[in-house]
Motif scaffolding. Sequence first.
Motif, PDB file in Angstrom:
ATOM      1  N   LEU A  23      92.912  81.224  42.951  1.00 62.31           N
ATOM      2  CA  LEU A  23      93.004  80.349  44.121  1.00 62.31           C
ATOM      3  C   LEU A  23      93.772  79.062  43.788  1.00 62.31           C
ATOM      4  CD1 LEU A  23      89.403  80.758  45.579  1.00 62.31           C
ATOM      5  CD2 LEU A  23      91.528  81.719  46.490  1.00 62.31           C
ATOM      6  N   ALA A  24      93.607  78.559  42.560  1.00 60.88           N
ATOM      7  CA  ALA A  24      94.363  77.372  42.148  1.00 60.88           C
ATOM      8  C   ALA A  24      95.862  77.653  42.150  1.00 60.88           C
ATOM      9  CB  ALA A  24      93.903  76.913  40.765  1.00 60.88           C
ATOM     10  N   MET A  25      96.252  78.871  41.720  1.00 62.52           N
ATOM     11  CA  MET A  25      97.669  79.219  41.722  1.00 62.52           C
ATOM     12  C   MET A  25      98.188  79.424  43.152  1.00 62.52           C
ATOM     13  SD  MET A  25      98.358  78.841  38.640  1.00 62.52           S
ATOM     14  CE  MET A  25      96.908  77.799  38.351  1.00 62.52           C
ATOM     15  N   VAL A  26      97.322  79.920  44.040  1.00 64.91           N
ATOM     16  CA  VAL A  26      97.701  80.013  45.460  1.00 64.91           C
ATOM     17  C   VAL A  26      97.998  78.606  45.993  1.00 64.91           C
ATOM     18  CG1 VAL A  26      96.911  80.580  47.785  1.00 64.91           C
ATOM     19  CG2 VAL A  26      96.430  82.149  45.897  1.00 64.91           C
ATOM     20  N   ALA A  27      97.106  77.673  45.716  1.00 72.39           N
ATOM     21  CA  ALA A  27      97.299  76.291  46.168  1.00 72.39           C
ATOM     22  C   ALA A  27      98.560  75.691  45.555  1.00 72.39           C
ATOM     23  CB  ALA A  27      96.076  75.447  45.806  1.00 72.39           C
ATOM     24  N   PHE A  28      98.785  75.952  44.266  1.00 71.16           N
ATOM     25  CA  PHE A  28      99.985  75.450  43.597  1.00 71.16           C
ATOM     26  C   PHE A  28     101.243  75.925  44.325  1.00 71.16           C
ATOM     27  CE2 PHE A  28     103.351  76.390  40.422  1.00 71.16           C
ATOM     28  CZ  PHE A  28     103.687  75.081  40.087  1.00 71.16           C
ATOM     29  N   GLY A  29     101.297  77.221  44.633  1.00 69.31           N
ATOM     30  CA  GLY A  29     102.456  77.761  45.334  1.00 69.31           C
ATOM     31  C   GLY A  29     102.644  77.145  46.710  1.00 69.31           C
ATOM     32  N   LEU A  30     101.551  76.904  47.420  1.00 66.85           N
ATOM     33  CA  LEU A  30     101.636  76.295  48.747  1.00 66.85           C
ATOM     34  C   LEU A  30     102.162  74.856  48.663  1.00 66.85           C
ATOM     35  CD1 LEU A  30      98.316  77.594  50.360  1.00 66.85           C
ATOM     36  CD2 LEU A  30     100.649  78.392  50.799  1.00 66.85           C
ATOM     37  N   PHE A  31     101.722  74.113  47.649  1.00 69.43           N
ATOM     38  CA  PHE A  31     102.213  72.741  47.486  1.00 69.43           C
ATOM     39  C   PHE A  31     103.694  72.731  47.124  1.00 69.43           C
ATOM     40  CE2 PHE A  31      97.612  71.763  46.158  1.00 69.43           C
ATOM     41  CZ  PHE A  31      97.244  71.521  47.474  1.00 69.43           C
ATOM     42  N   VAL A  32     104.114  73.702  46.314  1.00 67.00           N
ATOM     43  CA  VAL A  32     105.540  73.821  45.977  1.00 67.00           C
ATOM     44  C   VAL A  32     106.348  74.124  47.238  1.00 67.00           C
ATOM     45  CG1 VAL A  32     107.240  75.249  44.759  1.00 67.00           C
ATOM     46  CG2 VAL A  32     105.165  74.492  43.573  1.00 67.00           C
ATOM     47  N   ALA A  33     105.837  75.040  48.058  1.00 64.85           N
ATOM     48  CA  ALA A  33     106.541  75.394  49.305  1.00 64.85           C
ATOM     49  C   ALA A  33     106.642  74.177  50.229  1.00 64.85           C
ATOM     50  CB  ALA A  33     105.818  76.536  50.008  1.00 64.85           C
ATOM     51  N   ALA A  34     105.590  73.389  50.300  1.00 64.62           N
ATOM     52  CA  ALA A  34     105.596  72.222  51.179  1.00 64.62           C
ATOM     53  C   ALA A  34     106.582  71.166  50.694  1.00 64.62           C
ATOM     54  CB  ALA A  34     104.196  71.627  51.265  1.00 64.62           C
ATOM     55  N   ALA A  35     106.813  71.110  49.375  1.00 62.91           N
ATOM     56  CA  ALA A  35     107.698  70.084  48.815  1.00 62.91           C
ATOM     57  C   ALA A  35     109.165  70.451  48.941  1.00 62.91           C
ATOM     58  CB  ALA A  35     107.362  69.863  47.350  1.00 62.91           C
TER      59      ALA A  35
END
Length: 430
Positions: free
Chosen positions: A304-316
């Motif tokens: 789940l932490a890696m899911v969140a990491f990917g989402l933050f990268v996408a948002a940036a």
Amino acid sequence: MSVFRRQLADTRPLSEPAFRRLWLANIVTVIGAQLSIVAVPQQVFQITGSSAYVGLTGVFALVPLIMFGLWGGALADALDRRRLLMITTLGLIATAVLFWLQAAAGNQNVWLVMVLLAVQQAFFAVNQPTRAAIIPRLIPSDQLASASALNMTVMQFGAIVGPVSAGILIPVVGLDTLYLLDSIALLVTLWAVFRLPPQPVEGERRSVGLRSVFDGFVYLATRRILLASFLVDIIAMVFGMPRALFPQIATESFGDPVSGGTALGMLFAAMSVGAVLGGVFSGWIPRVRRQGLAVLVCVALWGLAMVAFGLFVAAASPGGSAWWLWLALIALAFGGAVDMISAAFRQAILLDSATDEMRGRLQGVFIVVVAGGPRIGDVAHGVAAASVGTAVAASGGGVLVVIGVVICAVAFPAFLRYTVRSAAERGSKG
């Protein structure tokens, strides 16, 4: 105050003098080893000017690590483990000294550096499973998870301090001095190993050939709890380790130059920072009896932490912002913390569940999984990112980790139910 103190790392294993000496020595030697980990690729790049040769160091390190990791486990089950640690520590010191001598002499032969790296990793691959297999003889089994957390905290601390120190020292003292510092640091470990009590082989004399290595795999295949612990680690590292994407993410999402910058360094350090914090605040670990369930929960949280990491990268994307970078770093740090806790429980399960005559060989397999899993993950994430982009590759890998954990929980119910033995149960073992 007492409630806060209970959350800090359980230091009971340090009351055992032999373990305490090994642990204290490890603080020094891990930092020294990290200096060499930075120095070797830097020297290869200085000699060749080629990143391809730098990448080749991974092959020269991984192949002996796999081969001698498996064989080293067999040696640890067949020989006096203290004597084997003495031999391999002396081997590590000798290779560190040779690294120093060739650098001080101005060596320009890249293959000499590669061969020394392979020899060093061969000694390391035998040393590590032997060291781990000794621990259950030094401390009570109910402290194994705490001991593993203490050891892993030191490893992650070294992974932060060592590279930073190397980056500061290289321009000042040169590569040769880094190698010299590594060899001096290893003398502390040699002293700690020398002070260990004898570790003779229990039971009948065993072979150290391929058959012995094969027997270790057969034993693992018949122990579903141990098999599950290795499987969940492979799932986490192959599908959920996005470090191969960090250079591209740092440039495309967070505005680093192509040559590298602050964001890149922070991305690589975030997991280790989280792991150190997880280790410092691991005082609750001894109170967890359902260790199998704890591993599955931690690995799922890693996903789940890696899911969140990917989402933050996408948002940036594109161009990046400090806000999204910090959120991405927090996600990676949280992942590093739960991964450290998971690893502590998995190591405790392995050491407590395996018989003494098999601990060395299973530790050899553990070394191979720890070393090989992330490298397979590098390939998988690189291929995925080329097709779907870095953000989807990172988040998608995290989703696969969670799915894999659910499948493991269903396929290995014994692992899900695995409970550490009580003091009374340990007393009745014999």
